[in-house]
Design a protein around this motif. Structure first.
Motif, PDB file in Angstrom:
ATOM      1  N   GLN A  11       6.021  16.325  -9.460  1.00 46.90           N
ATOM      2  CA  GLN A  11       6.015  17.374  -7.999  1.00 46.90           C
ATOM      3  C   GLN A  11       4.906  18.012  -7.817  1.00 46.90           C
ATOM      4  O   GLN A  11       4.087  18.059  -6.983  1.00 46.90           O
ATOM      5  CB  GLN A  11       7.133  18.104  -8.304  1.00 46.90           C
ATOM      6  CG  GLN A  11       7.277  19.204  -7.010  1.00 46.90           C
ATOM      7  CD  GLN A  11       7.860  18.547  -5.885  1.00 46.90           C
ATOM      8  OE1 GLN A  11       8.287  17.387  -5.664  1.00 46.90           O
ATOM      9  NE2 GLN A  11       8.192  19.501  -4.753  1.00 46.90           N
ATOM     10  N   ARG A  12       4.178  18.689  -9.062  1.00 45.08           N
ATOM     11  CA  ARG A  12       2.978  19.206  -8.895  1.00 45.08           C
ATOM     12  C   ARG A  12       1.635  18.543  -8.538  1.00 45.08           C
ATOM     13  O   ARG A  12       0.996  18.808  -7.580  1.00 45.08           O
ATOM     14  CB  ARG A  12       2.804  20.042 -10.504  1.00 45.08           C
ATOM     15  CG  ARG A  12       1.559  20.891 -10.437  1.00 45.08           C
ATOM     16  CD  ARG A  12       1.220  21.421 -11.774  1.00 45.08           C
ATOM     17  NE  ARG A  12       0.376  20.285 -12.588  1.00 45.08           N
ATOM     18  CZ  ARG A  12      -0.722  20.038 -12.445  1.00 45.08           C
ATOM     19  NH1 ARG A  12      -1.592  20.922 -11.552  1.00 45.08           N
ATOM     20  NH2 ARG A  12      -1.478  19.216 -13.067  1.00 45.08           N
ATOM     21  N   ARG A  13       1.621  17.223  -9.121  1.00 41.80           N
ATOM     22  CA  ARG A  13       0.751  16.292  -8.851  1.00 41.80           C
ATOM     23  C   ARG A  13       0.879  15.925  -7.294  1.00 41.80           C
ATOM     24  O   ARG A  13      -0.362  15.832  -6.650  1.00 41.80           O
ATOM     25  CB  ARG A  13       0.628  15.225  -9.754  1.00 41.80           C
ATOM     26  CG  ARG A  13       0.127  15.431 -11.089  1.00 41.80           C
ATOM     27  CD  ARG A  13       0.157  14.548 -12.041  1.00 41.80           C
ATOM     28  NE  ARG A  13      -0.076  14.972 -13.417  1.00 41.80           N
ATOM     29  CZ  ARG A  13       0.010  14.318 -14.411  1.00 41.80           C
ATOM     30  NH1 ARG A  13      -0.079  13.040 -14.563  1.00 41.80           N
ATOM     31  NH2 ARG A  13      -0.375  14.848 -15.509  1.00 41.80           N
ATOM     32  N   PRO A  62      -0.085  22.132 -15.559  1.00 41.07           N
ATOM     33  CA  PRO A  62       1.158  22.571 -15.602  1.00 41.07           C
ATOM     34  C   PRO A  62       1.283  23.873 -16.371  1.00 41.07           C
ATOM     35  O   PRO A  62       0.376  24.117 -17.147  1.00 41.07           O
ATOM     36  CB  PRO A  62       1.744  21.657 -16.276  1.00 41.07           C
ATOM     37  CG  PRO A  62       0.704  20.684 -17.156  1.00 41.07           C
ATOM     38  CD  PRO A  62      -0.610  21.102 -16.376  1.00 41.07           C
ATOM     39  N   TYR A  67       7.223  27.214 -13.049  1.00 37.57           N
ATOM     40  CA  TYR A  67       6.303  27.254 -12.056  1.00 37.57           C
ATOM     41  C   TYR A  67       5.105  26.024 -11.883  1.00 37.57           C
ATOM     42  O   TYR A  67       4.765  25.399 -12.867  1.00 37.57           O
ATOM     43  CB  TYR A  67       5.337  28.460 -12.371  1.00 37.57           C
ATOM     44  CG  TYR A  67       4.127  28.680 -11.384  1.00 37.57           C
ATOM     45  CD1 TYR A  67       4.254  29.128  -9.992  1.00 37.57           C
ATOM     46  CD2 TYR A  67       2.950  28.325 -11.670  1.00 37.57           C
ATOM     47  CE1 TYR A  67       3.290  29.280  -9.404  1.00 37.57           C
ATOM     48  CE2 TYR A  67       1.854  28.360 -11.310  1.00 37.57           C
ATOM     49  CZ  TYR A  67       1.816  28.946  -9.788  1.00 37.57           C
ATOM     50  OH  TYR A  67       0.661  28.891  -9.099  1.00 37.57           O
ATOM     51  N   TYR A  68       5.022  25.661 -10.565  1.00 33.76           N
ATOM     52  CA  TYR A  68       4.094  24.704 -10.555  1.00 33.76           C
ATOM     53  C   TYR A  68       3.098  25.052  -9.508  1.00 33.76           C
ATOM     54  O   TYR A  68       3.475  25.493  -8.512  1.00 33.76           O
ATOM     55  CB  TYR A  68       4.483  23.116 -10.445  1.00 33.76           C
ATOM     56  CG  TYR A  68       5.377  23.161  -9.308  1.00 33.76           C
ATOM     57  CD1 TYR A  68       6.591  23.072  -9.179  1.00 33.76           C
ATOM     58  CD2 TYR A  68       5.074  22.535  -8.021  1.00 33.76           C
ATOM     59  CE1 TYR A  68       7.659  23.039  -8.172  1.00 33.76           C
ATOM     60  CE2 TYR A  68       5.620  22.282  -6.946  1.00 33.76           C
ATOM     61  CZ  TYR A  68       6.966  22.520  -6.896  1.00 33.76           C
ATOM     62  OH  TYR A  68       7.793  22.328  -5.727  1.00 33.76           O
ATOM     63  N   GLY A  69       1.736  24.846  -9.818  1.00 36.24           N
ATOM     64  CA  GLY A  69       0.697  25.304  -9.124  1.00 36.24           C
ATOM     65  C   GLY A  69      -0.676  24.365  -9.315  1.00 36.24           C
ATOM     66  O   GLY A  69      -0.366  23.258  -9.479  1.00 36.24           O
ATOM     67  N   GLU A  87       6.018  18.046 -13.105  1.00 33.99           N
ATOM     68  CA  GLU A  87       4.667  17.791 -13.379  1.00 33.99           C
ATOM     69  C   GLU A  87       4.232  16.868 -12.170  1.00 33.99           C
ATOM     70  O   GLU A  87       3.416  16.809 -11.529  1.00 33.99           O
ATOM     71  CB  GLU A  87       4.117  17.084 -14.551  1.00 33.99           C
ATOM     72  CG  GLU A  87       2.890  16.721 -14.828  1.00 33.99           C
ATOM     73  CD  GLU A  87       1.547  18.005 -14.544  1.00 33.99           C
ATOM     74  OE1 GLU A  87       2.102  18.925 -14.130  1.00 33.99           O
ATOM     75  OE2 GLU A  87       0.622  17.548 -14.399  1.00 33.99           O
ATOM     76  N   GLY A  93       1.858  28.173  -4.966  1.00 33.58           N
ATOM     77  CA  GLY A  93       2.826  27.114  -5.666  1.00 33.58           C
ATOM     78  C   GLY A  93       4.142  27.196  -5.419  1.00 33.58           C
ATOM     79  O   GLY A  93       4.583  27.922  -4.544  1.00 33.58           O
ATOM     80  N   ASN A 137      -0.459  18.789  -5.268  1.00 31.96           N
ATOM     81  CA  ASN A 137      -1.924  18.951  -5.037  1.00 31.96           C
ATOM     82  C   ASN A 137      -2.755  17.685  -4.412  1.00 31.96           C
ATOM     83  O   ASN A 137      -3.470  17.786  -3.767  1.00 31.96           O
ATOM     84  CB  ASN A 137      -2.484  19.026  -6.747  1.00 31.96           C
ATOM     85  CG  ASN A 137      -2.332  20.380  -7.283  1.00 31.96           C
ATOM     86  OD1 ASN A 137      -2.429  21.455  -6.546  1.00 31.96           O
ATOM     87  ND2 ASN A 137      -1.766  20.364  -8.354  1.00 31.96           N
TER      88      ASN A 137
END
Lengths: 487, 468
Positions: free
Chosen positions: B388-390, B106, B100-102, B386, B74, B393
């Motif tokens: 950005q995290r999506r 979240p 942190y985003y991984g 979130e 992440g 992924n």
């Protein structure tokens, strides 16, 4: 005039003093409300910790039972080490599935002050691989309203530090000047009574009643909330807390006494007392905080994140080299030599964990030392304001202080190290016959000794009592001067 | 006449050594806290930019690895503070500036600076905002509590009125005189705020920052106006300066220090903060919904390929599983995220409506919103992270879907730097002041109402005072 007669006269006056009774009632209500807020927080923590402990015990029982069942049924052994991680017959499998939470239990007086406890994690999952949530993401403060953290809790300690002095100001700023302004002072002094005696008695009665009502309310709240006073330690801690609280309240009465004895008008008294309150409760602690931040500015957590992330990448890249060196030192563990070491999975994990901890140790130690310096600074300068002194000791007595949390973190770290020392040798020689359940290290957190608490309270007591006595003495000396000099 | 009274009042205050001392002390406090805030702001900016740059480079320079491993590694999103944070840091010390985003879900806030601080922080930082919120009203009270009460005690009020001075002229004159005395502190602070906003803002939101600074100045002026007119009203109502001062000081302590805390705690009684049950329910719901969605997707795929087991499929189903589990978890993530922030919002409503009792409660919310450090802007930051995290992924699972042919054991699918580079660095887009202030219109209106009511109350009290 006899003291008893004078007292009776004062009592009659006090009985009709609506401002006194209303203010005392308000003070008691504020304290009870503050206590109930603190108690709610403490109860929430206790419930969560109890749930966690039960869950851990249940998990342990189930795992133990499963391991025994697998052994009795002679279940097929797993092929690889990764699969072994799911089988509790192996030390690796048991360690991976045995979840233990180390919890910092609230002390019996915790309802009185929330302190720093709402900012720190009070339950940490500790495994053989590390202590989670200590400085990593996912700490238990993540679910509290940040605005609530910013404003702080309306607990009993807050009410005592900030609001009780104002109540004292309201009931005592004009105990002498009012008589002068109403023109009744000469009349009063025409009686066979000295001003000193009159004022001593007037203040004495108010101090005794106000402090008694406040402390009684808090003691009743404590008793009602289930504090176990049959435990000698709790009893001593409660007694120390009541004594230090009484002394803090006495300090503000002493200030009011001094201001009353200085002469001047009631309005001037209000101004002087409010100024003193502002200085000691708002400005001095605020300035001390500002100074602390400049002398020992908080270390950058962003930099910390940067280093942790860098380290994890670097260690991962060094994995092969490290493993080669490790196996060079321990040829008995080379894959194939032992049945259990079918691959380098365990060694790699242990090495990565070791190397990561070793690389990060100085960075973590920096944070630790930095906090210790900040704490030492606060302790050195806490006597500049009775409010800071009181807050410091109240947090210690209620077990909500930063150093207790640091001791908790140390105990969790020691637990983790003990788990490593216990499990790592077993991992290297792992077979499906792990049974040393009773030897698994458990969490062991020792509270500060009562002697240290008594010592800390005595120092704080002196720190608040000395200025109080000075205020009373200066006031008394001032009252020896002729009446016209009193303004 | 009004100007004459104002000048006279201002001159009288200036001659008072206590006024000069107080103003001097306040200016020193404001200067000191500004200097510290400024240094802190620069440190934060530098650290955030440095850490963000490093983290992104590390992400891009990852060795070839499975895309899902990369997602687990992440990234960290860093929020750079706004220049006005020098004036009011708001909730920033309690939420930190990084997230942190991984993979999978979240994360919570990490490393709030407050965790590294001592218990002294509970006394407050004495930042510019704190000084303006807590100490300037006190100055307003001290300057005005005796405006009418002292004149009455000295017998000069009757004389003034007998000269034909209108009570209202007396009120406006005194208010203007005292406001001028307050302006000695307010104007330098206000000008400084504007200068900071202009000098330190990046060009893309400089105008917004200046508008925010202007609004902040206006809000604080409104707030001080409330204390000024209330003090004048109480001074006119009370027979003695002593009682006026006592009432005003108690009002100040209660509304500035006690009520904001008390109201929020009361809010938390009606809307308790999420507990461990909340976390458990979130986890359970997310797992249940994810499993259900994965089952649904698998059934559809099995039916399409007319197989009954994943091993019979002509491709590796891992990528599809990842995609389905990501999609399946989203409704629970969104629902619980909103639920949690809605709880906080409900708690904060107590503070917002509590402004009816305590103007300081309303000011706290508005000030934090304008300086970009309130709960809603934190929510916005978390939501952007979130997204950005999506995106990250999706990028990883889409790559896996494009390479989902069956592989031999040991032949692991690996992403490469070209894939990592497709994820742009995270940049937080700050909302405009209109958006930031929208959730607090009630607080702002209540502050306006307070101002209006205290003004009318002062006018009415002064008119009645003429009867004494």
């Amino acid at each position: 005039m006899k003291t008893l007669d004078l007292m009776s006269l004062e009592w009659r006056l006090l009985r009709r003093d609506r401002a006194f009774w209303l203010t005392t009632l308000a003070a008691v209500s504020i304290l009870v409300y503050g206590f109930s807020n603190g108690h709610l927080w403490m109860r929430g923590q206790t419930v969560r910790i109890t749930e966690q402990v039960l869950q851990d015990q249940q998990g342990f029982k189930e795992l133990h039972h499963l391991a025994e069942k697998f052994k009795q049924e002679n279940q097929v052994l797993p092929q690889g080490l990764e699969q072994r991680e799911g089988d509790p017959r192996y030390a690796l499998g048991f360690a991976a599935n045995h979840h233990q939470y180390d919890c910092r239990r609230p002390r019996p007086l915790a309802s009185l002050a929330v302190g720093q406890s709402d900012l720190t994690s009070y339950c940490l999952p500790v495994t053989v691989w590390g202590v989670e949530g200590r400085e990593d993401e996912g700490n238990s403060t993540g679910l509290e309203n940040p605005l609530r953290l910013l404003l702080g809790r309306f607990d009993a300690a807050f009410a005592i530090i900030l609001l009780m002095p104002i109540c004292i100001l309201v009931i005592s700023y004009d105990l002498l000047s009012r008589e002068r302004e109403l023109g009744t002072l000469p009349l009063l002094l025409s009686q066979p009574v000295t001003l000193r005696r009159l004022l001593k008695l007037r203040f004495g009665l108010r101090i005794a009643l106000f402090i008694a009502f406040c402390l009684l309310a808090l003691a009743l709240c404590l008793a009602y909330s289930g504090a176990n006073f049959t435990d000698p330690r709790t009893l001593v801690e409660a007694a120390l807390w009541l004594v230090i609280t009484a002394t803090y309240l006495l300090f503000w009465f002493a200030c009011a006494f001094w201001v009353n004895c200085r002469g001047g008008t009631s309005a001037e008294h209000v101004l002087q007392l409010a100024g003193l309150w502002l200085l000691l409760v708002v400005i001095m602690p605020g300035c001390l905080n500002l100074a602390l931040k400049q002398i020992y500015p908080s270390l950058s957590r962003m930099d910390y994140i940067d280093k942790v992330r860098g380290t994890s990448v670097a260690v991962e890249k060094k994995k092969s080299a490290l493993l080669g060196k490790y196996l060079g030192d321990h040829p008995d563990l080379v894959a194939g030599n032992k049945k259990v070491n079918t691959d380098d999975y365990i060694q790699s994990r242990i090495l990565i964990a070791d190397e990561t901890e070793r690389t990060l140790a100085p960075i973590k130690s920096n944070f630790r030392q930095h906090y210790a310096k900040q704490q030492a600074f606060v302790e050195d300068f806490r006597f500049i304001s009775p409010a800071v002194t009181y807050q410091h000791i109240a947090n210690i007595l209620t077990g909500q202080d930063g150093p207790r949390h640091q001791r908790f973190l140390d105990a969790a770290e020691a637990h983790h190290q003990a788990l490593r020392a216990f499990y790592f040798p077993l991992f290297n020689e792992d077979g499906p016959n792990f049974g040393a359940y009773d030897a698994i290290p458990t969490f062991n957190f020792k509270e500060q000794t009562l002697t240290l608490m008594v010592k800390a309270t005595s120092t704080a007591l002196l720190g608040i009592l000395i200025p109080s006595v000075i205020c009373f003495i200066i006031g008394m000396r001032r009252l020896q001067k002729p009446l016209f000099e009193l303004g | 006449m009004i100007l004459t009274i104002a000048k006279q009042e201002f001159r009288g205050l200036c001659r008072d050594g206590r006024y000069r001392l107080t103003v001097g002390l306040l200016l020193v406090l404001i200067l000191a806290s500004t200097a510290f805030g400024w240094a802190n702001y620069h440190d934060l900016i530098e650290q955030a930019e440095h850490a963000a740059e490093h983290d992104y480079q590390r992400w891009r320079n990852q060795d070839p690895t499975h895309p899902h491993n990369a997602a687990h590694y992440g990234n960290y999103a860093f929020k750079t503070p706004r220049p006005l944070a020098i004036i009011d840091g708001g909730i920033e010390p309690y939420i930190g500036a990084s997230l942190y985003y991984g993979a999978h879900q979240p994360s919570e806030v990490a490393f709030p600076p407050a965790q590294d601080a001592t218990a002294l922080q509970r006394f407050g930082d004495l930042g510019v905002g704190d000084v303006a919120r807590a100490l300037l009203p006190l100055l307003a009270i001290l300057l005005s509590f005796g405006a009418f009460a002292s004149e009455r005690e000295q017998g000069t009020l009757r004389q003034l009125l007998s000269l034909g001075v209108k009570p209202s002229s007396l009120l406006w004159g005194k208010a203007l005189g005292i406001a001028s005395a307050l302006a000695v502190v307010l104007i330098p602070a206000g000008l400084f705020g504007l200068a900071v906003a202009f000098a330190l803002s990046p060009a893309e939101y400089r105008l917004d920052e200046i508008e925010r600074a202007g609004l902040l100045g206006l809000t604080y002026t409104l707030y001080l106006g409330i204390f000024l007119f209330l003090s004048l009203a109480i001074s006119a109502r009370c027979r003695t300066a002593r009682s006026a001062l006592t009432i005003l000081l108690v009002f100040w302590v209660v509304t500035v220090f006690a009520l904001p805390r008390g109201l929020l705690d009361l809010g938390a009684r009606f809307y308790p903060s999420p507990s461990s049950d909340f976390e458990k329910a979130y986890s359970a719901d997310m797992n249940k919904e994810t499993e259900a969605h994965v089952d649904k997707v698998f059934k559809k795929v099995f039916a399409q390929y007319k197989v009954s087991k994943e091993e019979e499929l002509p491709f590796d189903i891992t990528a599809l599983y990842m995609k389905a589990s990501d999609e399946g978890s989203l409704p629970a993530i969104d629902r619980y995220f909103n639920k949690r922030f809605d709880i906080y919002q409900s708690q904060n409503r107590f503070l917002e409506w509590g402004a009816l009792l305590s103007p300081a409660a309303g000011l706290t919310l508005v000030s934090m919103a304008l300086t970009g450090n309130d709960l809603e802007q934190h929510r916005d930051f978390v939501q952007q992270v979130e997204t950005q995290r999506r995106n990250m992924n999706n990028l990883m699972t889409d790559y896996m879907l494009q390479h989902q042919e069956k592989r031999k054991e040991g032949d692991e699918l690996k992403g490469n730097p070209a894939l990592w580079g497709k994820l742009p660095p995270f940049v937080y887009h700050q909302p405009s002041w209109e958006v930031a202030l929208k959730p607090y219109y009630i607080a702002l209106c209540i502050l306006g109402l307070w101002f209006l009511m205290t003004l009318l109350y002062a006018r009415r009290s002064v008119t009645q005072a003429s009867l004494f």
